[in-house]
Design a protein around this motif. Structure first.
Motif, PDB file in Angstrom:
ATOM      1  N   SER A  29      43.438  42.672  47.771  1.00 60.79           N
ATOM      2  CA  SER A  29      44.094  43.710  47.889  1.00 60.79           C
ATOM      3  C   SER A  29      43.199  45.116  47.130  1.00 60.79           C
ATOM      4  CB  SER A  29      45.331  43.926  46.093  1.00 60.79           C
ATOM      5  OG  SER A  29      46.599  42.998  46.505  1.00 60.79           O
ATOM      6  N   VAL A  30      43.153  46.079  48.245  1.00 59.95           N
ATOM      7  CA  VAL A  30      42.690  47.697  47.443  1.00 59.95           C
ATOM      8  C   VAL A  30      43.745  48.912  46.817  1.00 59.95           C
ATOM      9  CG1 VAL A  30      41.465  50.359  48.714  1.00 59.95           C
ATOM     10  CG2 VAL A  30      41.418  47.794  50.489  1.00 59.95           C
ATOM     11  N   PHE A  31      42.604  48.871  45.408  1.00 56.86           N
ATOM     12  CA  PHE A  31      43.711  49.084  44.524  1.00 56.86           C
ATOM     13  C   PHE A  31      43.649  50.980  44.681  1.00 56.86           C
ATOM     14  CE2 PHE A  31      42.469  45.290  42.250  1.00 56.86           C
ATOM     15  CZ  PHE A  31      43.288  45.344  42.272  1.00 56.86           C
TER      16      PHE A  31
ATOM     17  N   ASN B  93      27.698  49.094  38.582  1.00 53.70           N
ATOM     18  CA  ASN B  93      27.879  47.696  38.995  1.00 53.70           C
ATOM     19  C   ASN B  93      27.100  46.598  39.683  1.00 53.70           C
ATOM     20  OD1 ASN B  93      30.259  49.907  39.281  1.00 53.70           O
ATOM     21  ND2 ASN B  93      31.659  48.831  39.726  1.00 53.70           N
TER      22      ASN B  93
ATOM     23  N   ARG C 107      32.034  53.519  43.381  1.00 54.23           N
ATOM     24  CA  ARG C 107      31.664  53.372  42.795  1.00 54.23           C
ATOM     25  C   ARG C 107      30.143  53.350  43.141  1.00 54.23           C
ATOM     26  NH1 ARG C 107      35.904  53.677  41.359  1.00 54.23           N
ATOM     27  NH2 ARG C 107      36.361  52.355  39.856  1.00 54.23           N
TER      28      ARG C 107
ATOM     29  N   ARG D  69      45.294  50.773  40.304  1.00 50.94           N
ATOM     30  CA  ARG D  69      44.919  49.918  39.502  1.00 50.94           C
ATOM     31  C   ARG D  69      44.943  50.565  38.122  1.00 50.94           C
ATOM     32  NH1 ARG D  69      40.076  45.743  38.821  1.00 50.94           N
ATOM     33  NH2 ARG D  69      38.743  47.356  38.994  1.00 50.94           N
TER      34      ARG D  69
ATOM     35  N   ASP E 238      41.797  52.515  36.124  1.00 49.62           N
ATOM     36  CA  ASP E 238      40.556  53.324  36.992  1.00 49.62           C
ATOM     37  C   ASP E 238      39.932  54.730  37.507  1.00 49.62           C
ATOM     38  OD1 ASP E 238      39.853  50.442  38.016  1.00 49.62           O
ATOM     39  OD2 ASP E 238      40.463  50.453  39.005  1.00 49.62           O
TER      40      ASP E 238
ATOM     41  N   THR F  68      30.988  52.188  31.603  1.00 45.79           N
ATOM     42  CA  THR F  68      32.337  51.902  30.775  1.00 45.79           C
ATOM     43  C   THR F  68      32.108  52.630  29.569  1.00 45.79           C
ATOM     44  OG1 THR F  68      34.329  50.852  30.439  1.00 45.79           O
ATOM     45  CG2 THR F  68      32.454  49.995  29.767  1.00 45.79           C
TER      46      THR F  68
ATOM     47  N   TYR G  49      27.512  50.801  43.469  1.00 46.56           N
ATOM     48  CA  TYR G  49      26.868  49.233  42.944  1.00 46.56           C
ATOM     49  C   TYR G  49      25.094  49.178  43.412  1.00 46.56           C
ATOM     50  CZ  TYR G  49      32.263  48.674  44.015  1.00 46.56           C
ATOM     51  OH  TYR G  49      33.161  49.104  44.237  1.00 46.56           O
TER      52      TYR G  49
ATOM     53  N   SER H  54      26.811  49.643  29.966  1.00 45.76           N
ATOM     54  CA  SER H  54      27.788  49.598  30.758  1.00 45.76           C
ATOM     55  C   SER H  54      28.187  50.793  31.023  1.00 45.76           C
ATOM     56  CB  SER H  54      29.008  48.512  30.149  1.00 45.76           C
ATOM     57  OG  SER H  54      29.951  48.640  31.047  1.00 45.76           O
TER      58      SER H  54
ATOM     59  N   TYR I 286      24.991  49.329  32.778  1.00 44.09           N
ATOM     60  CA  TYR I 286      25.147  49.427  34.523  1.00 44.09           C
ATOM     61  C   TYR I 286      25.540  49.209  34.779  1.00 44.09           C
ATOM     62  CZ  TYR I 286      22.686  45.433  31.558  1.00 44.09           C
ATOM     63  OH  TYR I 286      21.821  43.902  30.846  1.00 44.09           O
TER      64      TYR I 286
ATOM     65  N   TYR J 257      37.326  46.749  25.639  1.00 41.24           N
ATOM     66  CA  TYR J 257      35.763  45.604  26.168  1.00 41.24           C
ATOM     67  C   TYR J 257      34.504  46.461  25.958  1.00 41.24           C
ATOM     68  CZ  TYR J 257      31.397  45.932  29.489  1.00 41.24           C
ATOM     69  OH  TYR J 257      30.449  45.209  29.895  1.00 41.24           O
TER      70      TYR J 257
ATOM     71  N   ASN K 128      36.616  41.660  39.499  1.00 46.42           N
ATOM     72  CA  ASN K 128      35.845  42.531  40.908  1.00 46.42           C
ATOM     73  C   ASN K 128      35.543  42.237  41.959  1.00 46.42           C
ATOM     74  OD1 ASN K 128      33.739  41.907  37.412  1.00 46.42           O
ATOM     75  ND2 ASN K 128      34.927  43.906  38.140  1.00 46.42           N
ATOM     76  N   LEU K 129      35.651  43.259  43.193  1.00 46.23           N
ATOM     77  CA  LEU K 129      35.800  44.498  43.937  1.00 46.23           C
ATOM     78  C   LEU K 129      34.188  42.871  45.654  1.00 46.23           C
ATOM     79  CD1 LEU K 129      36.649  45.371  46.471  1.00 46.23           C
ATOM     80  CD2 LEU K 129      34.681  46.821  46.470  1.00 46.23           C
TER      81      LEU K 129
HETATM   82  N1  UFG Z   1      38.706  46.658  43.390  1.00 47.04           N
HETATM   83  C1  UFG Z   1      39.935  46.909  44.834  1.00 47.04           C
HETATM   84  N2  UFG Z   1      40.663  45.429  44.588  1.00 47.04           N
HETATM   85  C2  UFG Z   1      39.694  44.321  43.653  1.00 47.04           C
HETATM   86  C3  UFG Z   1      39.073  44.910  42.715  1.00 47.04           C
HETATM   87  C4  UFG Z   1      38.877  46.092  43.142  1.00 47.04           C
HETATM   88  O1  UFG Z   1      40.390  47.628  45.181  1.00 47.04           O
HETATM   89  O2  UFG Z   1      40.666  43.308  44.075  1.00 47.04           O
HETATM   90  C5  UFG Z   1      38.502  48.425  43.279  1.00 47.04           C
HETATM   91  C6  UFG Z   1      38.237  48.587  42.466  1.00 47.04           C
HETATM   92  O3  UFG Z   1      39.848  50.130  42.415  1.00 47.04           O
HETATM   93  C7  UFG Z   1      37.686  50.374  41.670  1.00 47.04           C
HETATM   94  C8  UFG Z   1      36.124  49.427  43.146  1.00 47.04           C
HETATM   95  O4  UFG Z   1      36.825  48.568  43.774  1.00 47.04           O
HETATM   96  O5  UFG Z   1      38.031  51.340  42.821  1.00 47.04           O
HETATM   97  C9  UFG Z   1      35.563  48.518  42.109  1.00 47.04           C
HETATM   98  O6  UFG Z   1      35.826  47.759  41.663  1.00 47.04           O
HETATM   99  P1  UFG Z   1      35.612  46.973  40.294  1.00 47.04           P
HETATM  100  O7  UFG Z   1      36.748  45.950  39.573  1.00 47.04           O
HETATM  101  O8  UFG Z   1      34.768  45.450  40.911  1.00 47.04           O
HETATM  102  O9  UFG Z   1      34.290  47.460  39.203  1.00 47.04           O
HETATM  103  P2  UFG Z   1      34.788  48.757  38.316  1.00 47.04           P
HETATM  104  O10 UFG Z   1      34.327  49.635  38.045  1.00 47.04           O
HETATM  105  O11 UFG Z   1      36.344  48.313  38.297  1.00 47.04           O
HETATM  106  O12 UFG Z   1      34.264  47.838  36.535  1.00 47.04           O
HETATM  107  C10 UFG Z   1      33.263  47.070  36.904  1.00 47.04           C
HETATM  108  C11 UFG Z   1      32.909  46.022  35.922  1.00 47.04           C
HETATM  109  C12 UFG Z   1      33.610  46.679  33.621  1.00 47.04           C
HETATM  110  C13 UFG Z   1      32.515  47.609  33.892  1.00 47.04           C
HETATM  111  C14 UFG Z   1      32.587  48.874  35.315  1.00 47.04           C
HETATM  112  C15 UFG Z   1      31.230  49.939  34.832  1.00 47.04           C
HETATM  113  O13 UFG Z   1      34.391  45.020  36.265  1.00 47.04           O
HETATM  114  O14 UFG Z   1      33.004  45.675  33.275  1.00 47.04           O
HETATM  115  O15 UFG Z   1      32.370  48.460  35.984  1.00 47.04           O
HETATM  116  O16 UFG Z   1      30.104  49.648  34.705  1.00 47.04           O
HETATM  117  F1  UFG Z   1      32.999  47.738  32.594  1.00 47.04           F
END
Ligand code: UFG
Ligand code: NAD
Length: 349
Positions: free
Chosen positions: A224-226, A187, A239, A304, A307, A129, A241, A127, A185, A151, A207-208
């Motif tokens: 909710s937009v974090f 997203n 991100r 969040r 992030d 991450t 995607y 990942s 990976y 994780y 996840n978003l």
């Molecule tokens: N976000 C929101 N609202 C939500 C969910 C997400 O605003 O309800 C935002 C987050 O703050 C971030 C973006 O959308 O800016 C993407 O968030 P995700 O949770 O979809 O994805 P992340 O990039 O945080 O994490 C994902 C996987 C992890 C992995 C990481 C890197 O969930 O397991 O990608 O590969 F580690």
């Protein structure tokens, strides 16, 4: 030459089931090992519907040494694609021991069973991450590592173990060295174009993209937009995607590469699987509204914890060494997510 037989751990899950479709369509024989802790056999039934081909399935936990030894004794496996793992960042903070046991110990049992059976080709689901803090938001494979939650650390530890196993081959003068691709990976989103398989998260999605699609279908009220105070053009997080079908095609390219000149002497090498293009949260919301015609109710809330502002891949190495690049665009990702969500409002249930 006959196509290889691939053991797919976690093959009933979101990414694994899409990989099974691509592998069967590319004429590989496949055997899935999954404990169904986060999936249902319905996904595998649908994989067989889409492809018109059969696959082998064992309901087993990768930590079960006896079960794995029996499977490797019964099946003549050439290569393993290792998807099995737990993946929820929040849960990993609450239950770190569970994550290290499942992901790290599980991988050790798997590699020991592989080694005992003489199977030394492995494609591992890592990942983005695993990357640590960086001055550039576009991550290349040689950037410093530094995961910040259990994780992510479980993935980083597994990468270390696999690198060490590979390095030991030279010391032990192994005639058949490990050949390992670590696929990092970004997203993964989207679903198979048939709408028969897709992501089916348990409970409220973290996840978003699954969150947005459940708002669109009315299961959830509001996204909710974090945070909208990040140093990005619209203030929301960016991100990379990537369509899940593009992502799994990268695994087929990796299997082929393990047979090529680059891995002739063995090795363990990381590859980013991303598009190289970042989108903000609000750009995702806009794309979803435009492609589906559904309004997405959202509100801006605080950031969040944990992030990053911005994170996207430098995918050059995967192109140069695996001959892979992502082909689908954001509209494809949104359309396929919506096709899956609207045809399966309750997922596989
Ligand atoms: N976000 C929101 N609202 C939500 C969910 C997400 O605003 O309800 C935002 C987050 O703050 C971030 C973006 O959308 O800016 C993407 O968030 P995700 O949770 O979809 O994805 P992340 O990039 O945080 O994490 C994902 C996987 C992890 C992995 C990481 C890197 O969930 O397991 O990608 O590969 F580690
Ligand atoms: P998923 O939960 O849908 O699939 C994982 C599968 O592994 C499930 O079917 C689950 O039942 C199985 N599994 C878990 N532990 C097991 C065990 N001990 N023994 C046997 N089977 C077990 O998740 P996914 O999104 O398809 O992710 C697949 C892999 O990719 C995971 O390793 C994940 O960490 C990694 N990954 C996912 C993302 C993402 O955003 N989806 C991003 C980076 C990396």
């Amino acid at each position: 030459m006959a196509k290889k037989k691939i053991l797919v751990t976690g093959g009933a899950g979101y990414i694994g089931s899409h990989a099974c479709v691509e592998l069967l369509q590319a004429d590989y024989d496949i055997v899935v090992v999954d404990n169904l802790s986060n999936s249902k056999t319905e996904s595998l039934a649908r994989v067989q519907n889409i492809t018109g081909k059969a696959l082998g399935f064992y309901q087993a936990d990768i930590r079960d040494r006896t079960a794995l030894t029996e499977i490797f004794a019964k099946e003549v496996i050439d290569t393993v694609i290792h998807f099995a793992g737990l993946k929820a960042v929040g849960e990993s903070c609450a239950k770190p021991d569970l994550y290290y046991h499942n992901n790290v110990y599980g991988t050790l049992v798997l590699t020991e069973a592989m080694q005992a059976a003489g199977v030394k080709e492995l494609v591992f689901s890592s990942s983005a991450t695993v990357y640590g803090e960086s001055t550039s938001p576009q991550y290349a494979e040689d950037f410093p590592l530094g995961a910040i939650n259990p994780y992510g650390r479980s993935k980083a530890m597994i990468e270390d173990i696999l690198r060490d196993l590979s390095a030991a081959d030279a010391i032990n003068h192994e005639s058949r060295p490990w050949k390992i691709a670590l696929l990092r990976y970004f997203n993964p989103i989207g679903a198979h174009e048939s709408g028969l398989i897709g992501e089916d998260p348990n409970g409220i999605p973290n996840n978003l993209m699954p969150y947005v699609s459940q708002v669109a279908i009315g299961k959830l009220v509001q996204l909710s937009v974090f945070g909208n105070d990040y140093p990005t053009p619209d203030g929301t997080g960016i991100r990379d995607y990537i369509h899940v079908v593009d992502l799994v095609k990268g695994h087929i390219k990796a299997i082929e590469a393990l047979d090529g000149d680059g891995f002739a002497a063995g090795g363990c090498r990381p590859y980013n699987l991303g598009t190289g293009q970042g989108y903000s949260v609000l750009e995702i919301v806009d794309a979803f509204e435009r492609v589906t015609g559904r309004p997405i109710n959202y509100k801006i809330v605080g950031r969040r914890a944990g992030d990053l502002a911005e994170c996207f891949a430098n995918p050059d190495r995967a192109l140069q060494e695996l001959g892979w690049r992502a082909e689908k665009n954001l509209d494809d990702m949104v359309a396929d997510t919506w096709n899956w969500q609207s045809k399966n409002p309750q997922g596989f249930a």
